[in-house]
Write a protein that holds these residues in place. Sequence first.
Motif, PDB file in Angstrom:
ATOM      1  N   ALA A 100       4.164   5.860  -5.168  1.00  0.00           N
ATOM      2  CA  ALA A 100       4.258   5.943  -6.633  1.00  0.00           C
ATOM      3  C   ALA A 100       3.211   6.914  -7.176  1.00  0.00           C
ATOM      4  O   ALA A 100       3.513   7.725  -8.067  1.00  0.00           O
ATOM      5  N   ASP A 101       1.990   6.859  -6.637  1.00  0.00           N
ATOM      6  CA  ASP A 101       0.953   7.809  -7.063  1.00  0.00           C
ATOM      7  C   ASP A 101       1.370   9.239  -6.762  1.00  0.00           C
ATOM      8  O   ASP A 101       1.184  10.142  -7.581  1.00  0.00           O
ATOM      9  N   PHE A 102       1.929   9.446  -5.574  1.00  0.00           N
ATOM     10  CA  PHE A 102       2.387  10.780  -5.195  1.00  0.00           C
ATOM     11  C   PHE A 102       3.466  11.275  -6.153  1.00  0.00           C
ATOM     12  O   PHE A 102       3.434  12.423  -6.599  1.00  0.00           O
ATOM     13  N   GLU A 103       4.430  10.422  -6.462  1.00  0.00           N
ATOM     14  CA  GLU A 103       5.504  10.809  -7.382  1.00  0.00           C
ATOM     15  C   GLU A 103       4.951  11.136  -8.772  1.00  0.00           C
ATOM     16  O   GLU A 103       5.384  12.089  -9.414  1.00  0.00           O
ATOM     17  N   ASN A 104       3.982  10.357  -9.243  1.00  0.00           N
ATOM     18  CA  ASN A 104       3.375  10.622 -10.550  1.00  0.00           C
ATOM     19  C   ASN A 104       2.644  11.961 -10.554  1.00  0.00           C
ATOM     20  O   ASN A 104       2.759  12.741 -11.504  1.00  0.00           O
ATOM     21  N   ILE A 105       1.916  12.239  -9.485  1.00  0.00           N
ATOM     22  CA  ILE A 105       1.199  13.519  -9.378  1.00  0.00           C
ATOM     23  C   ILE A 105       2.205  14.669  -9.325  1.00  0.00           C
ATOM     24  O   ILE A 105       2.027  15.699  -9.965  1.00  0.00           O
ATOM     25  N   LYS A 132       0.842  -1.211   0.000  1.00  0.00           N
ATOM     26  CA  LYS A 132       0.000   0.000   0.000  1.00  0.00           C
ATOM     27  C   LYS A 132       0.867   1.247   0.000  1.00  0.00           C
ATOM     28  O   LYS A 132       0.621   2.192  -0.738  1.00  0.00           O
ATOM     29  N   TYR A 133       1.902   1.245   0.854  1.00  0.00           N
ATOM     30  CA  TYR A 133       2.797   2.397   0.944  1.00  0.00           C
ATOM     31  C   TYR A 133       3.474   2.660  -0.399  1.00  0.00           C
ATOM     32  O   TYR A 133       3.530   3.802  -0.857  1.00  0.00           O
ATOM     33  N   LEU A 134       3.985   1.604  -1.020  1.00  0.00           N
ATOM     34  CA  LEU A 134       4.674   1.771  -2.299  1.00  0.00           C
ATOM     35  C   LEU A 134       3.726   2.297  -3.370  1.00  0.00           C
ATOM     36  O   LEU A 134       4.104   3.144  -4.190  1.00  0.00           O
TER      37      LEU A 134
END
Length: 189
Positions: A57-62, A51-53
């Motif tokens: 990853a979503d945060f980095e993409n945003i 879940k953390y990863l």
Amino acid sequence: MSDKINEQEEVIQEEVQNEEETAEATQEAAEPTLEEKVAQLEEALKESEDKYLRVHADFENIKKRLEKEKYQAIDYASEKFAKDLLAPIDTLEMALAAEEAATELPAEELLAKLKQGVELTIKNFYTAFEKHDITTVETDGEFDPNFHDAVMQVDSPDHEDGQIVQQLQKGYKYKERLLRPAMVSICKK
């Protein structure tokens, strides 16, 4: 008969003993062993890490998308202004085309048409400037070093010391920020 009773008692005792063993086995099965607890916790840890990863990853993409959008906004910030400058360019091009087509006109008439075209072009430029909060620097009155650049000092009986006598080149402001100071001559007595 007593043998029968003894037999029945033995059967009953065996059944009770079997039930107790079954109850103990059920109780042992209900309480997980240490290895089972460790396995459950490891599984929960793996799920949490996954879940953390995913969230990371979503945060980095945003973050990357917002960075890209920011640079695009900076790159295309002047797009509206550029579009508004197309009208003056069109006017200048029409003036040149009219001059080429009007070779039969007398020189005075051609000059008047060219002057009219240049005036229209200047008007279009000022309209575009006005839409984008670009204004001219005022040159009436006192010299202000924040907005004026004094390039000459002249004697003038009509002006007081330090006043602007003549504007040599217009200055411009974008909102409250100075784009270019006005070049002026000031009175020195």
